[in-house]
Design a protein around this motif. Structure first.
Motif, PDB file in Angstrom:
ATOM      1  N   LYS A  75       0.808  -1.226   0.000  1.00 10.75           N
ATOM      2  CA  LYS A  75       0.000   0.000   0.000  1.00 10.75           C
ATOM      3  C   LYS A  75       0.838   1.272   0.000  1.00 10.75           C
ATOM      4  O   LYS A  75       0.320   2.345  -0.276  1.00 10.75           O
ATOM      5  CB  LYS A  75      -1.011  -0.008   1.141  1.00 10.75           C
ATOM      6  CG  LYS A  75      -0.469   0.205   2.504  1.00 10.75           C
ATOM      7  CD  LYS A  75      -1.628   0.229   3.492  1.00 10.75           C
ATOM      8  CE  LYS A  75      -1.143   0.595   4.860  1.00 10.75           C
ATOM      9  NZ  LYS A  75      -2.228   0.615   5.824  1.00 10.75           N
ATOM     10  N   ASN A  76       2.146   1.167   0.245  1.00 12.08           N
ATOM     11  CA  ASN A  76       3.010   2.347   0.192  1.00 12.08           C
ATOM     12  C   ASN A  76       3.144   2.910  -1.222  1.00 12.08           C
ATOM     13  O   ASN A  76       3.579   4.035  -1.403  1.00 12.08           O
ATOM     14  CB  ASN A  76       4.395   2.026   0.751  1.00 12.08           C
ATOM     15  CG  ASN A  76       4.347   1.739   2.232  1.00 12.08           C
ATOM     16  OD1 ASN A  76       3.632   2.399   2.976  1.00 12.08           O
ATOM     17  ND2 ASN A  76       5.083   0.731   2.657  1.00 12.08           N
ATOM     18  N   TYR A  77       2.782   2.121  -2.238  1.00  8.10           N
ATOM     19  CA  TYR A  77       2.902   2.563  -3.625  1.00  8.10           C
ATOM     20  C   TYR A  77       1.589   3.097  -4.197  1.00  8.10           C
ATOM     21  O   TYR A  77       1.537   3.509  -5.351  1.00  8.10           O
ATOM     22  CB  TYR A  77       3.425   1.418  -4.498  1.00  8.10           C
ATOM     23  CG  TYR A  77       4.848   1.073  -4.156  1.00  8.10           C
ATOM     24  CD1 TYR A  77       5.899   1.834  -4.650  1.00  8.10           C
ATOM     25  CD2 TYR A  77       5.142   0.013  -3.309  1.00  8.10           C
ATOM     26  CE1 TYR A  77       7.212   1.536  -4.317  1.00  8.10           C
ATOM     27  CE2 TYR A  77       6.449  -0.288  -2.971  1.00  8.10           C
ATOM     28  CZ  TYR A  77       7.478   0.477  -3.477  1.00  8.10           C
ATOM     29  OH  TYR A  77       8.773   0.187  -3.140  1.00  8.10           O
ATOM     30  N   ILE A  78       0.535   3.109  -3.401  1.00 11.37           N
ATOM     31  CA  ILE A  78      -0.766   3.579  -3.882  1.00 11.37           C
ATOM     32  C   ILE A  78      -0.784   5.101  -3.955  1.00 11.37           C
ATOM     33  O   ILE A  78      -0.469   5.785  -2.987  1.00 11.37           O
ATOM     34  CB  ILE A  78      -1.900   3.075  -2.969  1.00 11.37           C
ATOM     35  CG1 ILE A  78      -2.002   1.553  -3.058  1.00 11.37           C
ATOM     36  CG2 ILE A  78      -3.229   3.734  -3.337  1.00 11.37           C
ATOM     37  CD1 ILE A  78      -3.014   0.947  -2.111  1.00 11.37           C
ATOM     38  N   VAL A  79      -1.160   5.617  -5.126  1.00 10.91           N
ATOM     39  CA  VAL A  79      -1.336   7.057  -5.312  1.00 10.91           C
ATOM     40  C   VAL A  79      -2.765   7.433  -4.934  1.00 10.91           C
ATOM     41  O   VAL A  79      -2.993   8.407  -4.223  1.00 10.91           O
ATOM     42  CB  VAL A  79      -1.025   7.468  -6.770  1.00 10.91           C
ATOM     43  CG1 VAL A  79      -1.344   8.935  -7.001  1.00 10.91           C
ATOM     44  CG2 VAL A  79       0.427   7.158  -7.110  1.00 10.91           C
ATOM     45  N   SER A  80      -3.748   6.643  -5.408  1.00  6.30           N
ATOM     46  CA  SER A  80      -5.146   6.856  -5.021  1.00  6.30           C
ATOM     47  C   SER A  80      -5.912   5.546  -5.140  1.00  6.30           C
ATOM     48  O   SER A  80      -5.535   4.657  -5.902  1.00  6.30           O
ATOM     49  CB  SER A  80      -5.808   7.946  -5.867  1.00  6.30           C
ATOM     50  OG  SER A  80      -5.923   7.532  -7.201  1.00  6.30           O
ATOM     51  N   ILE A  81      -6.992   5.447  -4.364  1.00  9.60           N
ATOM     52  CA  ILE A  81      -7.866   4.274  -4.390  1.00  9.60           C
ATOM     53  C   ILE A  81      -9.283   4.753  -4.130  1.00  9.60           C
ATOM     54  O   ILE A  81      -9.503   5.628  -3.290  1.00  9.60           O
ATOM     55  CB  ILE A  81      -7.430   3.214  -3.346  1.00  9.60           C
ATOM     56  CG1 ILE A  81      -8.334   1.975  -3.413  1.00  9.60           C
ATOM     57  CG2 ILE A  81      -7.371   3.796  -1.952  1.00  9.60           C
ATOM     58  CD1 ILE A  81      -7.839   0.810  -2.557  1.00  9.60           C
ATOM     59  N   PHE A  82     -10.241   4.205  -4.880  1.00 13.83           N
ATOM     60  CA  PHE A  82     -11.641   4.563  -4.659  1.00 13.83           C
ATOM     61  C   PHE A  82     -12.535   3.426  -5.124  1.00 13.83           C
ATOM     62  O   PHE A  82     -12.148   2.631  -5.983  1.00 13.83           O
ATOM     63  CB  PHE A  82     -12.010   5.877  -5.359  1.00 13.83           C
ATOM     64  CG  PHE A  82     -11.632   5.955  -6.809  1.00 13.83           C
ATOM     65  CD1 PHE A  82     -12.506   5.547  -7.798  1.00 13.83           C
ATOM     66  CD2 PHE A  82     -10.389   6.442  -7.181  1.00 13.83           C
ATOM     67  CE1 PHE A  82     -12.160   5.626  -9.130  1.00 13.83           C
ATOM     68  CE2 PHE A  82     -10.029   6.527  -8.513  1.00 13.83           C
ATOM     69  CZ  PHE A  82     -10.918   6.116  -9.491  1.00 13.83           C
ATOM     70  N   PRO A  83     -13.743   3.345  -4.544  1.00 15.31           N
ATOM     71  CA  PRO A  83     -14.684   2.299  -4.960  1.00 15.31           C
ATOM     72  C   PRO A  83     -15.145   2.530  -6.397  1.00 15.31           C
ATOM     73  O   PRO A  83     -15.402   3.670  -6.799  1.00 15.31           O
ATOM     74  CB  PRO A  83     -15.859   2.455  -3.992  1.00 15.31           C
ATOM     75  CG  PRO A  83     -15.329   3.233  -2.846  1.00 15.31           C
ATOM     76  CD  PRO A  83     -14.248   4.107  -3.405  1.00 15.31           C
TER      77      PRO A  83
END
Length: 92
Positions: A75-83
């Protein structure tokens, strides 16, 4: 005297998400604890997020894509996440 330990089942609900990393996009399913929020899941102590039935696509340069049944995402590489359900439509 016998001691019985009640078996506790984890109940999780699937959530289809779109995840952006620096160079690619992932469309897949994560599993949240019942009645929990995506923000709680992301802000938890876990380092890797299990993602099932994922499609990984490039977002720049040469186009490529992969379909995978399971992946562990740091998760350290996630820029954005959304449903996925929050997407109202595409803007050109």
């Amino acid at each position: 005297m016998e001691l019985f330990q009640e078996e506790k089942k984890l109940v999780r609900e699937p959530l289809k998400v779109i995840i952006y990393l620096e160079h690619c996009k992932i469309l897949g399913t994560i599993y949240l604890d019942l009645n929990s929020r995506l923000s709680d899941f992301i802000n938890s102590e876990i380092e890797f997020i299990p993602v099932r039935d994922a499609v990984v696509e490039s977002i720049e340069g040469r186009k490529w894509s992969y379909k995978v049944k399971f992946m562990n995402l740091n998760k350290n590489y996630i820029v954005s996440i959304f449903p996925e359900s929050e997407v109202e439509g595409r803007v050109k």
